[in-house]
Design an enzyme around this catalytic site. Structure first.
Site, mmCIF file in Angstrom:
data_model
loop_
_atom_site.group_PDB
_atom_site.id
_atom_site.type_symbol
_atom_site.label_atom_id
_atom_site.label_comp_id
_atom_site.label_asym_id
_atom_site.label_seq_id
_atom_site.Cartn_x
_atom_site.Cartn_y
_atom_site.Cartn_z
ATOM 1 N N ARG A 143 0.961 -1.816 0.003
ATOM 2 C CA ARG A 143 -0.281 0.172 0.250
ATOM 3 C C ARG A 143 1.107 1.259 -0.161
ATOM 4 N NH1 ARG A 143 -5.170 0.851 3.109
ATOM 5 N NH2 ARG A 143 -5.553 1.288 1.763
ATOM 6 N N ASP A 186 -1.611 9.638 7.032
ATOM 7 C CA ASP A 186 -0.947 8.553 6.366
ATOM 8 C C ASP A 186 0.398 9.504 5.656
ATOM 9 O OD1 ASP A 186 -2.627 5.526 5.834
ATOM 10 O OD2 ASP A 186 -4.048 7.116 5.834
#
Length: 345
Positions: free
Chosen positions: A91, A234
């Site tokens: 990811r 993130d």
């Protein structure tokens, strides 16, 4: 009481056991990954999310070194580097796994045997996990200083260690909050994970649909005013853009329109990302939005969906960025690294 999701990745003699967040809390099921490659698959397939991929990535590196402990050093080092690439690519938007892999590979550069390599990987990954947990507690302490006792706080998606740190540090400071939690489509992390963990920790919370957030921030309806929007990030770029779970942008814009502060939490801005254009935004299979928790929710006539997993919030919609070295205005978050370098001199 320790929240269940705070201990959701375990390295055993069999391999890496990962709590399946796709079905939790309805069912408590564990996925067993017997190699770092299988850990990467579990990360990519959303078995674990938020801080979970970081913990899983560290466990995957440990597992890689253990599996090659009896091999030649060159073989073990190549396997570790290859497995690190798999874990990093699983990811790509969040940089925690990438940075952890880089630090581990840098640390093992002078080892003389595969056995020594395994020992050093164990020590280095333990250090990184401890630093992550300690940094999360510091983020919580600093954020609690920004939010007064009794405030109503909206959050979006799952902040994992950051959220746990905030609740724990606020409690130590004698502060408690009333939480508003968005459901977070299409995996419903907010409804299942965030809300569950807040409830485990004794927090007052109200769950809302994602599309209700703007009206709640506007003060419409019976819920009452919101005092702050707080999420993890993130990634944060050096010029103050916040990359987080898709939907964060719309909530941040609404919060700004109604003069509600948006605080984004991140351990450190990414010095390799000068601007948002330097960050790869993960686009998942659009078919994922056609179903919810394994059940088809879109009409059978609908064939296409679109699902970017993250969005980018420009700095003008962010009040402050909270890091483990202080709280910054978005335009000044790049100063984080000069502070780090000065403190290390």
């Amino acid at each position: 009481m320790r929240p269940v999701l705070d201990d959701s990745v375990r390295l055993t003699d069999e391999g890496v056991r990962i709590l399946d967040r796709r079905v939790f809390p309805t069912r408590e099921e564990w996925v067993l990954a017997r190699s770092a490659g299988e850990v990467a698959v579990a990360i990519r397939e959303m078995v674990t999310q938020s801080s979970g991929p970081f913990y899983a990535g560290l466990a995957g590196l440990r597992l890689s070194a253990r599996l090659h402990r009896a091999d030649a050093l060159e073989t073990a080092l190549k396997a570790l580097a290859d497995d690190g690439e798999l874990l990093t690519a699983a990811r790509p938007t969040n940089n925690h796994v990438r940075d952890a892999v880089r630090e581990v590979l840098e640390a093992v550069g002078t080892v003389r045997s595969a056995d020594e390599l395994a020992e050093l990987v164990e020590a280095e990954t333990a250090r990184l996990e401890a630093a992550y947990r300690g940094g999360s507690a510091e983020l919580g302490r600093l954020t609690a200083e920004l939010i007064p006792d009794g405030a109503r706080v909206m959050t979006h998606c799952w902040m994992d260690a950051y959220l746990i740190g905030l609740v724990q540090e606020a409690s130590r400071a004698g502060r408690s909050y009333d939480w508003v939690v968005t459901e977070t489509r299409p995996y419903l992390q907010g409804a299942r994970l965030t809300a569950h963990t807040l409830a485990e920790m004794g927090q007052s919370l109200t769950l809302i649909t994602d599309s209700t957030a703007a009206s709640v921030l506007a003060g419409q309806g019976a819920l009452g005013p919101v005092d702050a929007l707080v999420t993890a990030a993130d990634r944060v770029t050096m010029d103050g853009h916040v990359i987080n779970k898709v939907g964060t942008l719309s909530h941040a814009v609404a919060a700004s329109a109604f003069d509600i502060p948006f605080y984004a939490l991140v351990l450190a801005p990414d010095r390799t990302a000068a601007t948002a254009s330097d960050v790869v935004i993960e686009e998942r299979d659009g078919a994922e939005v056609l179903s919810t928790l394994g059940a088809r929710t879109a009409s059978s006539l609908v064939e296409r969906g679109y699902y970017p997993a993250f969005d980018v919030t420009p700095p003008q919609f962010v009040r402050r960025i909270v890091t483990d070295r202080g709280v910054f205005e978005p335009a000044r978050v790049g100063e984080y690294h000069s502070i780090s370098e000065e403190q290390n001199r």
